[in-house]
Motif scaffolding. Structure first.
Motif, PDB file in Angstrom:
ATOM      1  N   UNK A  52       1.497  -1.139  -5.016  1.00  0.00           N
ATOM      2  CA  UNK A  52       2.258  -1.232  -6.085  1.00  0.00           C
ATOM      3  C   UNK A  52       3.131  -2.307  -5.759  1.00  0.00           C
ATOM      4  N   UNK A  53       3.627  -3.095  -6.654  1.00  0.00           N
ATOM      5  CA  UNK A  53       4.882  -3.947  -6.509  1.00  0.00           C
ATOM      6  C   UNK A  53       6.336  -3.097  -6.260  1.00  0.00           C
ATOM      7  N   UNK A  54       7.143  -3.555  -5.927  1.00  0.00           N
ATOM      8  CA  UNK A  54       8.463  -3.002  -5.905  1.00  0.00           C
ATOM      9  C   UNK A  54       8.853  -2.421  -7.059  1.00  0.00           C
ATOM     10  N   UNK A  55       9.610  -1.156  -7.089  1.00  0.00           N
ATOM     11  CA  UNK A  55      10.076  -0.693  -8.177  1.00  0.00           C
ATOM     12  C   UNK A  55      10.197   0.719  -8.013  1.00  0.00           C
ATOM     13  N   UNK A  56      10.845   1.293  -9.054  1.00  0.00           N
ATOM     14  CA  UNK A  56      10.904   3.092  -9.087  1.00  0.00           C
ATOM     15  C   UNK A  56       9.799   3.505 -10.121  1.00  0.00           C
ATOM     16  N   UNK A  95       0.785  -0.997   0.049  1.00  0.00           N
ATOM     17  CA  UNK A  95      -0.145   0.110   0.001  1.00  0.00           C
ATOM     18  C   UNK A  95       0.904   1.057   0.089  1.00  0.00           C
ATOM     19  N   UNK A  96       0.676   2.200  -0.840  1.00  0.00           N
ATOM     20  CA  UNK A  96       1.299   3.410  -1.079  1.00  0.00           C
ATOM     21  C   UNK A  96       0.377   4.364  -0.996  1.00  0.00           C
ATOM     22  N   UNK A  97       0.401   5.301   0.161  1.00  0.00           N
ATOM     23  CA  UNK A  97      -0.550   6.569   0.419  1.00  0.00           C
ATOM     24  C   UNK A  97       0.149   7.668  -0.211  1.00  0.00           C
ATOM     25  N   UNK A 103       6.728  13.835  -9.031  1.00  0.00           N
ATOM     26  CA  UNK A 103       7.680  13.462  -8.340  1.00  0.00           C
ATOM     27  C   UNK A 103       7.954  12.137  -8.436  1.00  0.00           C
ATOM     28  N   UNK A 104       9.356  11.578  -7.922  1.00  0.00           N
ATOM     29  CA  UNK A 104       9.584  10.175  -8.229  1.00  0.00           C
ATOM     30  C   UNK A 104       9.752   9.543  -6.851  1.00  0.00           C
ATOM     31  N   UNK A 105       9.532   8.137  -6.724  1.00  0.00           N
ATOM     32  CA  UNK A 105       9.763   7.388  -5.493  1.00  0.00           C
ATOM     33  C   UNK A 105       9.961   6.050  -5.795  1.00  0.00           C
ATOM     34  N   UNK A 106      10.324   5.282  -4.760  1.00  0.00           N
ATOM     35  CA  UNK A 106      10.582   3.910  -4.684  1.00  0.00           C
ATOM     36  C   UNK A 106       9.746   3.235  -3.744  1.00  0.00           C
ATOM     37  N   UNK A 107       9.491   1.910  -4.210  1.00  0.00           N
ATOM     38  CA  UNK A 107       8.778   1.032  -3.335  1.00  0.00           C
ATOM     39  C   UNK A 107       9.512  -0.400  -3.200  1.00  0.00           C
ATOM     40  N   UNK A 120       4.824  -0.995   2.939  1.00  0.00           N
ATOM     41  CA  UNK A 120       4.027   0.188   2.766  1.00  0.00           C
ATOM     42  C   UNK A 120       4.709   1.415   3.026  1.00  0.00           C
ATOM     43  N   UNK A 121       4.079   2.501   2.345  1.00  0.00           N
ATOM     44  CA  UNK A 121       4.822   3.712   2.489  1.00  0.00           C
ATOM     45  C   UNK A 121       4.022   4.717   2.110  1.00  0.00           C
ATOM     46  N   UNK A 122       4.465   5.919   2.368  1.00  0.00           N
ATOM     47  CA  UNK A 122       3.735   7.247   2.195  1.00  0.00           C
ATOM     48  C   UNK A 122       4.422   8.091   1.234  1.00  0.00           C
ATOM     49  N   UNK A 123       3.853   8.801   0.348  1.00  0.00           N
ATOM     50  CA  UNK A 123       4.565   9.563  -0.718  1.00  0.00           C
ATOM     51  C   UNK A 123       3.826  11.002  -0.648  1.00  0.00           C
ATOM     52  N   UNK A 124       4.577  11.975  -0.283  1.00  0.00           N
ATOM     53  CA  UNK A 124       3.880  13.146  -0.247  1.00  0.00           C
ATOM     54  C   UNK A 124       4.264  14.255  -1.395  1.00  0.00           C
ATOM     55  N   UNK A 125       3.428  14.951  -1.885  1.00  0.00           N
ATOM     56  CA  UNK A 125       3.673  16.078  -2.942  1.00  0.00           C
ATOM     57  C   UNK A 125       3.519  17.476  -2.293  1.00  0.00           C
TER      58      UNK A 125
END
Length: 723
Positions: A50-54, A9-11, A73-77, A81-86
């Motif tokens: 999302x699966x692991x990746x860029x 889970x990516x927030x 923005x770019x991020x990596x999983x 689970x992780x949180x991505x902020x904009x």
């Protein structure tokens, strides 16, 4: 859509922002596979698995009448689970400017393009600013498309010039993504926009081609019956549309690419508006039947294909065997008609098509009838071998009027055959000044040309053109009101159709504030012995033929049958934003109502140009404040306030109304009515101030009676305790 055995889970969350409407986009940064994100929930966040990746992601924040934000923005999983902020606060304004200090943004579209042709966006609307987070990602482009015009322009006061500008930042968006392009570096051309017999509104819309689907047309209002100087980014191909009035009538313009420097101009919308052949969707044989479609009826003399979706179409296809293979009426311009199964053996067919319209934004080409005969056998996927004509008229002014001799040039071709073999040719031209009741033939030269001395008494001129070919085909085409004559048209009453009981806004003045999405209703009663087929109305200021401003409903009127002879028609005027629709405070005041109705059997109609007057006023606001509170009996009480009225020339606000007389009133505690105390005048800022002697508990207020341009207003009562 990508699938994987392990996803996390990516927030996704937009920070430093108050978010109502948003959309998130996510791609794998190596494969550029897209992942759908459900962004429908209220607030600044959404979640995607999302699966692991860029990854490369974009947050679009787009709230009504607020700046737009594109936040990439770019991020990596990894394995959790992780949180991505904009961070919206990190976004920078983007746009295109010129060295023309009078030019300002009219509309814009800003989007991101990623490898593979996917898009993220679109941000921008009208004059709102757009912000983007600077980034550097290989192959990703920021596309900017802006239309600029003269500051203060509106639908009814369009800009005399138009900047159509595009710019791309590929791979890297700099820290300050605003570019200034000198006017001298742009392509320049002058476009003439012809009026359809009356001054109306029109919008020119464009969308640039970057070798990818964009799908977003943006536009600006353009002068009708005048000229428009266009400045365009050179070397960019654009698709274009010209919409008249409510947008139901449009011209599809050819794609255009201009080089730097001055290019030859175009004439758009020149009368007579008439049918043109469109091979990709014309009448043809299909699956053993005839598919009938002749929808491009309102094309101009330059061949720009035109539609009017308020027009009604009728078709009838009969064979020499006496069978009627297709017949229908009341169709709109987007619908085709399929016949019953036709024989494979050749025979002679007759196709009769009529098109009728009565609309507020056009006086011309009200009825067009095409009567074809052709001989053919069934041929799958082939066009019917119909004759097409083209009629050009020289000597008509920008309003579609003629006041002296005009030259007529007509030509003919046959579809689905070799032109030389068919030998299509003009055999007759005739004109009428009484809507086709009587006709006068014109001498026609071998090349299809003729000269017409337009009668000095004519309000409109109808044209009839006839053509034949060597394949046994013929065409008789009538264009009612092909162009206007020198005499202004008056009210029309044909038959027994009548209009009464016109009521606008419930019989009250229309008050327009500074806000969008304002609306009001209007109704009228229409009668005819055969019943009412249709009716409509609109508002205008100034003269009927060349109004200073017009106000249309976005929809045609709804006429509800009361009994066999009578209908009540209702018009909903909606989506009114005075800044964009009117744009001038001077338009406030007395407007006129134009209304018309037609009988069910088509034999009667009424067209009233000034059926009623209607106040269209600037809304007013009034305040009152009495001080001190409480106050000792016999002491001085000061009552201040301010009279303001809506400003239609800015994007929002009420401004003080100077030099106006306002009545101060008092209502004693326990009483039910106010009494007049004194008249107070506003100062140069609209402020009010006066003093009275406090005598009893009660309420103080100001009331303003209104003027010819501004609505009345009354302040709320301010209670004062007298001790």
């Amino acid at each position: 859509m990508s699938t994987a055995s392990s996803t996390y889970a990516v927030k996704l969350s937009i920070t430093h922002a108050n978010v109502t409407t948003k959309q998130f986009y996510v791609w794998n940064r190596k494969t550029w596979t897209a992942y759908a994100v459900d962004s429908s929930a209220y607030g600044a966040t959404a979640t995607v698995n999302l699966p692991p990746g860029d990854y490369f992601a974009v947050a679009l924040h787009l709230d009504w009448q607020q700046p737009s934000y594109l936040l990439p923005r770019t991020f990596t999983v990894g394995s959790a689970a992780t949180t991505v902020t904009f961070d919206q606060s990190a976004a920078k304004e983007t746009g295109i400017r010129t060295d023309d200090a009078t030019a300002t943004r009219q509309s814009s579209a800003v989007w991101l393009s990623v490898p593979g042709g996917d898009l993220a966006g679109f941000a921008g609307s009208r004059a709102d600013k757009v912000y983007v987070t600077p980034f550097s990602v290989q192959g990703v482009s920021l596309r900017i498309h802006e239309v600029l015009g003269k500051k203060g322009a509106s639908d009814n006061v369009p800009s005399p010039y138009r900047y159509d500008l595009t710019r791309s930042f590929t791979t890297t968006v700099p820290a300050s993504p605003v570019v200034t392009i000198p006017t001298s570096a742009l392509a320049k051309t002058v476009t003439q926009v012809r009026a359809p017999g009356t001054r109306t509104t029109a919008t020119l819309q464009t969308v640039p081609s970057f070798g990818e689907w964009t799908g977003v047309f943006i536009g600006s209002s353009v002068p009708v019956g005048g000229s428009l100087t266009e400045y365009v980014t050179p070397g960019v191909t654009s698709m274009r549309l010209l919409d008249y009035g409510t947008g139901d009538q449009n011209l599809i313009l050819p794609d255009r690419t201009l080089s730097a420097g001055t290019s030859a101009g175009e004439v758009l919308g020149a009368a007579p508006l008439q049918p043109v052949r469109v091979s990709w969707r014309g009448s043809q044989w299909y699956r053993g039947k005839a598919s009938l479609y002749e929808g491009h009826t309102f094309s101009d003399t330059a061949g720009h294909t035109g539609h009017d979706f308020r027009a009604t179409y009728s078709y009838k296809l009969t064979g020499s065997d006496g069978v009627t293979y297709a017949q229908a009426s009341g169709l709109d311009g987007s619908h085709s008609l399929t016949s019953s199964t036709v024989p494979t053996a050749p025979q002679t067919y007759t196709l009769d098509q009529t098109v009728h319209r009565r609309v507020p934004y056009s006086r011309l080409s009200t009825d067009i009838r095409s009567e074809w005969t052709f001989r053919a056998g069934y041929a799958e996927g082939k066009e019917l071998p119909l004759i097409d004509t083209e009629v050009r008229v020289s000597g008509i002014d920008a309003m579609g009027r003629a006041s002296g001799p005009v030259g007529i040039d007509a030509g003919a071709t046959t579809r689905n055959t070799d032109a030389a073999q068919a030998n299509a040719r003009i055999t007759g031209l005739a004109y009428s000044t009484d809507d086709g009741a009587t006709w006068t033939d014109l001498p026609v030269a071998a090349d299809g040309s003729a000269t017409l001395n337009v009668p000095a008494t004519a309000s409109f001129v109808a044209l009839r053109v006839k053509a034949v070919d060597d394949l046994g085909g013929s065409l008789s085409r009538t264009i009612t009101r092909a162009f206007a004559g020198p005499v202004p048209q008056g009210d029309e009453t044909v038959g027994s159709t009548r209009i009464s009981n016109i009521v606008v806004n419930g019989g009250k003045p229309v008050k327009l504030s500074d806000q969008p999405f304002q609306e009001f209703k209007a109704t009228f009663t229409a009668t005819d012995p055969s019943g009412i087929g249709s009716g409509d109305m609109y508002l205008y200021r100034g003269s009927y033929g060349t109004p200073d401003a017009v106000l249309y409903s976005p929809w045609r009127a709804t006429c509800v049958k009361v009994n066999a002879t009578t209908s009540t028609c209702q018009v909903q005027f909606a989506y009114i934003h005075p800044r964009w629709a009117l744009g001038r405070n001077s338009f406030a005041g007395t407007w006129k109502v134009a209304a018309w109705a037609e009988s069910t059997d088509g034999t009667g109609h009424i067209d009233l140009h000034a059926a009623k007057t209607q106040p269209l006023l600037r809304d007013a606001s009034l305040t009152a404040n009495a001080a001190p509170e409480p106050v000792a009996k016999g002491k001085t009480l000061t009552i201040t306030g301010k009279l303001s009225r809506a400003d239609w020339e800015t994007l929002g606000g009420y401004h003080g109304y100077a030099g106006q007389k306002v009545q101060l009133q008092f209502r004693k505690a326990g009483a039910s009515t106010y009494t007049n105390v004194k008249v107070v005048s506003t100062d140069s800022y609209g402020n009010l101030k006066t003093t009275v002697t406090a005598s009893a508990d009660g309420y103080w207020r100001y009331t303003f009676a209104g003027t010819s341009s501004t609505a009345p207003a009354t302040a709320g009562g301010d209670f004062v305790d007298v001790r």
